[in-house]
Motif scaffolding. Structure first.
Motif, PDB file in Angstrom:
ATOM      1  N   ALA A 142       0.829  -1.198   0.000  1.00  0.00           N
ATOM      2  CA  ALA A 142       0.000   0.000   0.000  1.00  0.00           C
ATOM      3  C   ALA A 142       0.864   1.249   0.000  1.00  0.00           C
ATOM      4  N   TRP A 184      -7.149  -2.158   0.979  1.00  0.00           N
ATOM      5  CA  TRP A 184      -6.115  -2.216  -0.055  1.00  0.00           C
ATOM      6  C   TRP A 184      -6.029  -3.611  -0.654  1.00  0.00           C
ATOM      7  N   ARG A 217      -6.686  -4.461  -4.514  1.00  0.00           N
ATOM      8  CA  ARG A 217      -5.566  -5.012  -5.263  1.00  0.00           C
ATOM      9  C   ARG A 217      -5.912  -6.375  -5.862  1.00  0.00           C
ATOM     10  N   ALA A 266       1.118  -5.198   3.954  1.00  0.00           N
ATOM     11  CA  ALA A 266       0.577  -3.998   4.568  1.00  0.00           C
ATOM     12  C   ALA A 266       0.736  -4.041   6.076  1.00  0.00           C
TER      13      ALA A 266
END
Length: 487
Positions: free
Chosen positions: A201, A212, A216, A320
């Motif tokens: 991220a 995210w 994605r 992340a």
């Protein structure tokens, strides 16, 4: 040079804000085209090997994007002095990248044919971008743009002779390289199938890992499919790249949809502002940080809602989570290795990782050659110290296990020298104190708080202590995080 090219070059300057190249900087279609160009670059054996060994595009893609964007801005500046300085910096950077690929074939980032191919992929992808989005370039415009790209190559290395003078000659050259020289390289595969599936991220969304990860999971395969469909058919065939059913229509739709942005009011899309906002750290004192903080808060709420509606599992987004740190103000040795030391993302620490740190610091500070060399030399001495102390199996690199086992007891002699050289490079006026302007040149974030606690600036001992605290103490939430740890 053809008559059309000569007329096009005479009508407008080859550098500056009025060029065709500059017109694409704020064009959303360029996001798709640059991915395509990067895959074609990476498919060249020399370039692919250099990327795998030296590039930070896997571990730090957002930082790489920002630096590439800023470099291209400089290279197409109307000021010759700016272009010459940036060209010299790029040449020094590339001169440090050489070695051998997995098949034992040598590579050199200063190879003239390879550098010409980089420029060729940018030009071809720009032409393809316009064609796929329903705005094909007329011959005169295409010739003018080709003259700009050849001028760019000439500015970079002093000779554009590696690219044909005419457009007709260029297309023959391009087809020949695609059919005879490009390969199914590891770097090209990483970009197509790993980079987007594991893209960390940006700083703006680091607090919303679930959101995210969900976005994605959808966008990654779509970008990959669009990119594969846009590649030249001879390369797709040779590389064995499967084109999924409907990919051609998806590609056309993606380019057409992004092309609609041309109907937005002028000034609504500014690539530099978008990139800077995405990479703003939470502690930034940039005026836009409040807007970014509000967006981040909304993202967190959306992420929490998404977790309630469709839990994605504990292991959905390890990247992340790692970027968020431990939440205790410190990283474990393993996290520090993964987030900071392993700059190339290959799972090991070796010289290219520390060279990437030196490169990032030199780029931010816009160092001249003597200062840059001193910084690289200091990092090289640190690498020799780390290798001697930590490489227990003698394979020439340091694994995360080797680092975690021995790093706490390592005396940071060479690291102190790195900090001192970095201080001298940051202290541009040589007065022994880093003021607000000098600090921003390095960190570009949150100096107001630090300035208040240090009575107007950083002295050498405080600066060195802060650097060692980050590199040895593995602390999070420091100004070095957006510089060396974040994507």
């Amino acid at each position: 040079m053809t008559m059309g090219t000569t007329k096009a070059a005479d009508r407008a300057p080859l550098f500056g804000p009025d060029t065709r190249f500059a017109a694409f900087f704020d064009d959303p279609r360029w996001a798709l085209a640059i991915v395509r160009a990067t895959v074609l670059e990476a498919a060249h054996p020399q370039i692919g090997a250099a990327l795998v060994d030296n590039s930070t595009f896997v571990a730090h893609p957002w930082r790489r994007l920002r630096n590439t964007f800023l470099s291209m801005r400089r290279m197409f500046s109307p000021d010759p002095a700016v272009r010459e300085r940036e060209a010299a910096r790029l040449n020094r950077l590339h001169a440090r990248m050489s070695g051998a690929d997995s098949h034992g074939r040598p590579y050199d980032a200063m190879d003239r044919a390879a550098r010409a191919w980089v420029v060729a992929t940018l030009f071809d992808s720009a032409v393809t971008m316009c064609r796929l989005s329903g705005q094909p370039l007329d011959e005169d415009t295409m010739e003018r743009m080709y003259a700009e790209y050849r001028a760019f190559l000439a500015a970079l290395e002093g000779d554009a002779g590696e690219l044909p003078e005419t457009l007709v000659g260029f297309w023959r050259y391009f087809d020949r390289v695609v059919e005879e020289e490009l390969e199914d390289t590891e770097a090209a595969r990483i970009i197509l199938y790993r980079l987007f599936d594991h893209l960390p991220a940006p700083a703006l969304l680091v607090g919303a890992p679930t959101l995210w990860a969900a976005g994605r999971a959808v966008a990654g395969p779509l970008v990959g499919a669009v990119t594969v469909a846009s590649l030249p058919e001879p390369y797709r065939r040779r590389a064995g790249l499967p084109q999924t059913p409907g990919a051609a229509a998806l590609m056309q739709g993606a380019y057409l949809a992004t092309g609609l942005a041309r109907f937005l009011p002028e000034g609504w899309l500014d690539a530099q502002s978008v990139i800077e906002v995405l990479t703003l750290s939470p502690g930034s004192d940039d005026p836009r940080a409040r807007t970014a903080a509000a967006l981040r808060a909304r993202m967190k709420r959306a992420s929490a809602l998404l977790r309630l509606l469709a839990p994605l599992g504990a292991d959905t987004d390890p990247g992340a989570r790692a970027a968020a740190g431990t939440g205790q103000g410190r990283r474990s040795a393993e996290e520090f290795f993964r987030q900071v030391l392993d700059q190339t993302g290959d799972g090991h620490l070796d010289w290219p990782d520390l060279a990437a740190m030196a490169r990032e610091l030199s780029t931010r500070l816009d160092l001249d050659e003597p200062e840059e060399n001193r910084l690289y030399d200091a990092f090289a001495a640190w690498w020799r110290e780390l290798q001697a102390a930590l490489d227990t199996d003698g394979d020439g690199r340091v694994s995360v296990t080797e680092y975690a086992a021995a790093a706490p007891s390592l005396a940071p002699t060479a690291l102190i020298r790195v900090a001192e050289v970095l201080f001298d490079a940051t202290d541009k006026d040589g007065n022994g104190t880093i003021d607000a302007h000098e600090y921003r040149a390095l960190f570009r974030t949150a100096f107001h708080r630090d300035l208040a606690t240090t009575e107007g600036g950083y002295g050498r001992s405080a600066f060195v202590g802060g650097f060692l605290s980050f590199m040895s103490g593995r602390r999070t939430g420091t100004p070095y995080d957006p510089l060396l740890a974040e994507a």
